[in-house]
Scaffold this active site. Structure first.
Site, PDB file in Angstrom:
ATOM      1  N   LYS A   1     -26.704  60.736  -4.828  1.00 46.19           N
ATOM      2  CA  LYS A   1     -25.561  59.577  -5.193  1.00 46.19           C
ATOM      3  C   LYS A   1     -25.472  59.222  -3.676  1.00 46.19           C
ATOM      4  O   LYS A   1     -25.600  57.895  -3.624  1.00 46.19           O
ATOM      5  CB  LYS A   1     -24.572  60.405  -5.592  1.00 46.19           C
ATOM      6  CG  LYS A   1     -24.674  61.210  -7.045  1.00 46.19           C
ATOM      7  CD  LYS A   1     -23.344  61.627  -7.582  1.00 46.19           C
ATOM      8  CE  LYS A   1     -22.620  62.772  -6.702  1.00 46.19           C
ATOM      9  NZ  LYS A   1     -23.276  64.103  -6.684  1.00 46.19           N
TER      10      LYS A   1
ATOM     11  N   ARG B   1     -14.517  62.773 -11.903  1.00 49.65           N
ATOM     12  CA  ARG B   1     -15.172  63.996 -12.003  1.00 49.65           C
ATOM     13  C   ARG B   1     -14.988  64.955 -13.068  1.00 49.65           C
ATOM     14  O   ARG B   1     -15.522  65.946 -13.232  1.00 49.65           O
ATOM     15  CB  ARG B   1     -14.940  64.866 -10.566  1.00 49.65           C
ATOM     16  CG  ARG B   1     -16.453  65.425 -10.267  1.00 49.65           C
ATOM     17  CD  ARG B   1     -15.943  66.060  -8.727  1.00 49.65           C
ATOM     18  NE  ARG B   1     -17.210  66.600  -8.324  1.00 49.65           N
ATOM     19  CZ  ARG B   1     -17.828  65.944  -7.326  1.00 49.65           C
ATOM     20  NH1 ARG B   1     -17.542  64.939  -6.725  1.00 49.65           N
ATOM     21  NH2 ARG B   1     -18.961  66.722  -6.746  1.00 49.65           N
TER      22      ARG B   1
ATOM     23  N   ARG C   1     -30.637  69.628   4.014  1.00 51.96           N
ATOM     24  CA  ARG C   1     -29.564  68.550   4.281  1.00 51.96           C
ATOM     25  C   ARG C   1     -28.798  68.729   5.380  1.00 51.96           C
ATOM     26  O   ARG C   1     -28.179  70.010   5.736  1.00 51.96           O
ATOM     27  CB  ARG C   1     -28.489  68.359   3.117  1.00 51.96           C
ATOM     28  CG  ARG C   1     -27.382  67.313   3.651  1.00 51.96           C
ATOM     29  CD  ARG C   1     -26.573  66.850   2.376  1.00 51.96           C
ATOM     30  NE  ARG C   1     -26.242  67.860   1.259  1.00 51.96           N
ATOM     31  CZ  ARG C   1     -25.672  67.558   0.011  1.00 51.96           C
ATOM     32  NH1 ARG C   1     -25.461  66.135  -0.326  1.00 51.96           N
ATOM     33  NH2 ARG C   1     -25.235  68.616  -0.680  1.00 51.96           N
TER      34      ARG C   1
ATOM     35  N   ARG D   1     -23.284  71.639   5.459  1.00 45.86           N
ATOM     36  CA  ARG D   1     -22.173  71.665   4.782  1.00 45.86           C
ATOM     37  C   ARG D   1     -21.830  72.958   4.180  1.00 45.86           C
ATOM     38  O   ARG D   1     -22.856  73.480   3.790  1.00 45.86           O
ATOM     39  CB  ARG D   1     -22.159  70.520   3.268  1.00 45.86           C
ATOM     40  CG  ARG D   1     -21.975  69.235   3.750  1.00 45.86           C
ATOM     41  CD  ARG D   1     -22.245  68.240   2.572  1.00 45.86           C
ATOM     42  NE  ARG D   1     -21.666  68.697   1.267  1.00 45.86           N
ATOM     43  CZ  ARG D   1     -21.592  67.690   0.230  1.00 45.86           C
ATOM     44  NH1 ARG D   1     -22.080  66.510   0.325  1.00 45.86           N
ATOM     45  NH2 ARG D   1     -21.263  68.241  -0.913  1.00 45.86           N
TER      46      ARG D   1
ATOM     47  N   ARG E   1     -21.425  74.830  -7.899  1.00 45.12           N
ATOM     48  CA  ARG E   1     -21.186  73.379  -8.124  1.00 45.12           C
ATOM     49  C   ARG E   1     -22.173  72.926  -9.166  1.00 45.12           C
ATOM     50  O   ARG E   1     -21.827  72.041  -9.962  1.00 45.12           O
ATOM     51  CB  ARG E   1     -21.837  72.660  -6.795  1.00 45.12           C
ATOM     52  CG  ARG E   1     -20.550  72.996  -5.778  1.00 45.12           C
ATOM     53  CD  ARG E   1     -21.195  72.780  -4.374  1.00 45.12           C
ATOM     54  NE  ARG E   1     -21.375  71.170  -4.199  1.00 45.12           N
ATOM     55  CZ  ARG E   1     -22.184  70.723  -3.318  1.00 45.12           C
ATOM     56  NH1 ARG E   1     -22.884  71.517  -2.578  1.00 45.12           N
ATOM     57  NH2 ARG E   1     -22.418  69.641  -3.364  1.00 45.12           N
TER      58      ARG E   1
HETATM   59  P1  G5P Z   1     -19.383  65.281  -3.120  1.00 42.35           P
HETATM   60  O1  G5P Z   1     -19.299  65.290  -1.599  1.00 42.35           O
HETATM   61  O2  G5P Z   1     -19.192  64.469  -4.083  1.00 42.35           O
HETATM   62  P2  G5P Z   1     -21.558  66.185  -4.717  1.00 42.35           P
HETATM   63  O3  G5P Z   1     -21.703  67.731  -5.084  1.00 42.35           O
HETATM   64  O4  G5P Z   1     -21.115  65.480  -5.691  1.00 42.35           O
HETATM   65  O5  G5P Z   1     -20.536  66.323  -3.360  1.00 42.35           O
HETATM   66  P3  G5P Z   1     -23.455  65.723  -2.871  1.00 42.35           P
HETATM   67  O6  G5P Z   1     -23.872  67.281  -2.583  1.00 42.35           O
HETATM   68  O7  G5P Z   1     -22.762  64.914  -1.824  1.00 42.35           O
HETATM   69  O8  G5P Z   1     -22.854  65.762  -4.228  1.00 42.35           O
HETATM   70  P4  G5P Z   1     -25.563  63.607  -3.328  1.00 42.35           P
HETATM   71  O9  G5P Z   1     -24.590  62.615  -2.684  1.00 42.35           O
HETATM   72  O10 G5P Z   1     -25.783  63.314  -4.741  1.00 42.35           O
HETATM   73  O11 G5P Z   1     -25.000  65.050  -3.338  1.00 42.35           O
HETATM   74  O12 G5P Z   1     -26.765  63.786  -2.689  1.00 42.35           O
HETATM   75  P5  G5P Z   1     -27.362  63.181  -1.228  1.00 42.35           P
HETATM   76  O13 G5P Z   1     -26.524  63.667  -0.167  1.00 42.35           O
HETATM   77  O14 G5P Z   1     -27.845  61.628  -1.356  1.00 42.35           O
HETATM   78  O15 G5P Z   1     -28.754  63.702  -1.190  1.00 42.35           O
HETATM   79  C1  G5P Z   1     -28.767  65.249  -0.849  1.00 42.35           C
HETATM   80  C2  G5P Z   1     -29.724  65.673   0.021  1.00 42.35           C
HETATM   81  O16 G5P Z   1     -31.284  65.119  -0.440  1.00 42.35           O
HETATM   82  C3  G5P Z   1     -29.751  64.782   1.358  1.00 42.35           C
HETATM   83  O17 G5P Z   1     -30.172  65.483   2.348  1.00 42.35           O
HETATM   84  C4  G5P Z   1     -30.730  63.597   1.134  1.00 42.35           C
HETATM   85  O18 G5P Z   1     -30.911  63.192   2.433  1.00 42.35           O
HETATM   86  C5  G5P Z   1     -31.818  64.209   0.475  1.00 42.35           C
HETATM   87  N1  G5P Z   1     -32.535  63.413  -0.424  1.00 42.35           N
HETATM   88  C6  G5P Z   1     -32.471  62.378  -1.183  1.00 42.35           C
HETATM   89  N2  G5P Z   1     -33.370  61.764  -1.905  1.00 42.35           N
HETATM   90  C7  G5P Z   1     -34.461  62.719  -1.424  1.00 42.35           C
HETATM   91  C8  G5P Z   1     -35.868  62.859  -1.768  1.00 42.35           C
HETATM   92  O19 G5P Z   1     -36.379  62.198  -2.596  1.00 42.35           O
HETATM   93  N3  G5P Z   1     -36.552  63.696  -1.366  1.00 42.35           N
HETATM   94  C9  G5P Z   1     -36.070  64.768  -0.500  1.00 42.35           C
HETATM   95  N4  G5P Z   1     -36.942  65.589   0.003  1.00 42.35           N
HETATM   96  N5  G5P Z   1     -34.653  64.527  -0.038  1.00 42.35           N
HETATM   97  C10 G5P Z   1     -33.941  63.764  -0.583  1.00 42.35           C
HETATM   98  O20 G5P Z   1     -18.195  66.733  -3.412  1.00 42.35           O
HETATM   99  C11 G5P Z   1     -18.043  67.877  -2.554  1.00 42.35           C
HETATM  100  C12 G5P Z   1     -16.798  68.576  -2.881  1.00 42.35           C
HETATM  101  O21 G5P Z   1     -15.913  67.799  -2.779  1.00 42.35           O
HETATM  102  C13 G5P Z   1     -14.952  68.003  -3.889  1.00 42.35           C
HETATM  103  C14 G5P Z   1     -15.197  69.143  -4.736  1.00 42.35           C
HETATM  104  O22 G5P Z   1     -14.702  70.231  -4.189  1.00 42.35           O
HETATM  105  C15 G5P Z   1     -16.834  69.078  -4.508  1.00 42.35           C
HETATM  106  O23 G5P Z   1     -17.669  70.104  -4.801  1.00 42.35           O
HETATM  107  N6  G5P Z   1     -14.877  66.813  -4.604  1.00 42.35           N
HETATM  108  C16 G5P Z   1     -13.562  66.662  -5.616  1.00 42.35           C
HETATM  109  N7  G5P Z   1     -12.898  67.302  -6.154  1.00 42.35           N
HETATM  110  C17 G5P Z   1     -12.238  66.967  -7.433  1.00 42.35           C
HETATM  111  N8  G5P Z   1     -12.476  65.914  -7.737  1.00 42.35           N
HETATM  112  C18 G5P Z   1     -13.034  65.023  -7.234  1.00 42.35           C
HETATM  113  N9  G5P Z   1     -13.280  63.613  -7.665  1.00 42.35           N
HETATM  114  C19 G5P Z   1     -13.909  65.219  -6.040  1.00 42.35           C
HETATM  115  N10 G5P Z   1     -14.887  64.737  -5.210  1.00 42.35           N
HETATM  116  C20 G5P Z   1     -15.331  65.626  -4.426  1.00 42.35           C
HETATM  117 MG    MG Z   2     -22.760  62.906  -1.561  1.00 43.99          MG
END
Ligand code: G5P
Ligand code: MG
Length: 217
Positions: A18, A92, A126, A159, A170
């Site tokens: 995302k 969420r 990551r 993280r 998660r």
């Molecule tokens: P977050 O921060 O919202 P999540 O769990 O939704 O966290 P996250 O982990 O941030 O999502 P993402 O953004 O979907 O993942 O993914 P990203 O960071 O872009 O990509 C993941 C990794 O893969 C990166 O290192 C990237 O470089 C790599 N990558 C991408 N594409 C590729 C590919 O093609 N190949 C490879 N090899 N790598 C790739 O929420 C965190 C916490 O905050 C709270 C909760 O506690 C949550 O758990 N929170 C909330 N709580 C309540 N309500 C809400 N609305 C909340 N929002 C956050």
């Molecule tokens: Mg993210």
């Protein structure tokens, strides 16, 4: 480049890309990226009241209580005003989706559907620059200098919630809570799902989809 106000929500499991896709949208379309996770992590670094309240929930892979997150996100949306944006990490659950829908009209929901095995492997590699939200991945999006942020040169961190046992929690929570949210947006004809294993195959499809949507007015 684009004058019409456009509001999108990006939905996908933890580590589905995302943040990565949102940054490409920022660069291509000039939208603002509003990430609840980034806002919470920035507050943890600054040790604000919000950060203190959120820290233990995030570390345990649980959701931060709705009233805290919703207040913060609605304040940010209000502050942004009449601009195009992409919401990442919010809503969420059903309660957050209800509050968002009462506050503003969403034009599209981008649903990233990436297999869990890909995600589990990815998040091990990551590294982030938490103050800015910049994200790296070893072998995919490496920093120019190992362990350092490209822009500030500050050290990168991993993280706390990327530990394998927390990631598993998660992912489970995501499946449980986001099914109904996707169904709700789906009933309103707003969801487009992008399925794949790599961002390089997904991004051109998202880009085409958004170009089409934004140009249609
Ligand atoms: P977050 O921060 O919202 P999540 O769990 O939704 O966290 P996250 O982990 O941030 O999502 P993402 O953004 O979907 O993942 O993914 P990203 O960071 O872009 O990509 C993941 C990794 O893969 C990166 O290192 C990237 O470089 C790599 N990558 C991408 N594409 C590729 C590919 O093609 N190949 C490879 N090899 N790598 C790739 O929420 C965190 C916490 O905050 C709270 C909760 O506690 C949550 O758990 N929170 C909330 N709580 C309540 N309500 C809400 N609305 C909340 N929002 C956050
Ligand atoms: Mg993210």
């Amino acid at each position: 480049m684009y004058t019409k106000i456009f509001r999108a929500v990006i939905i996908g499991a933890p580590g589905s890309g995302k943040g990565t896709i949102s940054e490409l949208i920022v660069k291509t379309f000039g939208f603002l990226h509003i990430s609840s996770g980034d806002i919470l992590r920035q507050n943890i670094i600054k040790n604000t009241d919000l950060g203190k309240k959120a820290q233990s929930y995030i570390a345990a892979g649980q959701l931060v209580p709705d009233e805290i997150v919703t207040k913060t996100m609605i304040a940010r949306i209000t502050e942004v005003g009449n601009k195009s944006y992409i919401l990442d990490g919010f809503p969420r659950n059903g309660a957050q989706a209800d509050i968002l829908s009462a506050r503003c009209q969403i034009n599209a929901v981008i649903d990233l559907n990436i297999p869990h095995d890909v995600i589990i492997e990815r998040v091990k590699h990551r590294w982030i620059h938490a103050p800015s939200g910049r994200v790296y991945n070893i072998g995919f999006n490496d920093p120019k200098v190992s362990g350092k942020d490209d822009v500030t040169g500050e050290p990168l961190t991993q993280r706390e919630d990327d530990k394998p046992e927390v990631v598993a929690k998660r992912l489970q929570l995501y499946d449980e809570l986001m099914g109904p949210v996707l169904a709700w947006y789906g009933e309103r004809g707003l969801v487009t799902t992008f399925k794949g294993r790599e961002t390089k195959e997904i991004w051109p499809r998202v880009e085409r989809f958004l170009k089409d949507k934004v140009n249609k007015g």
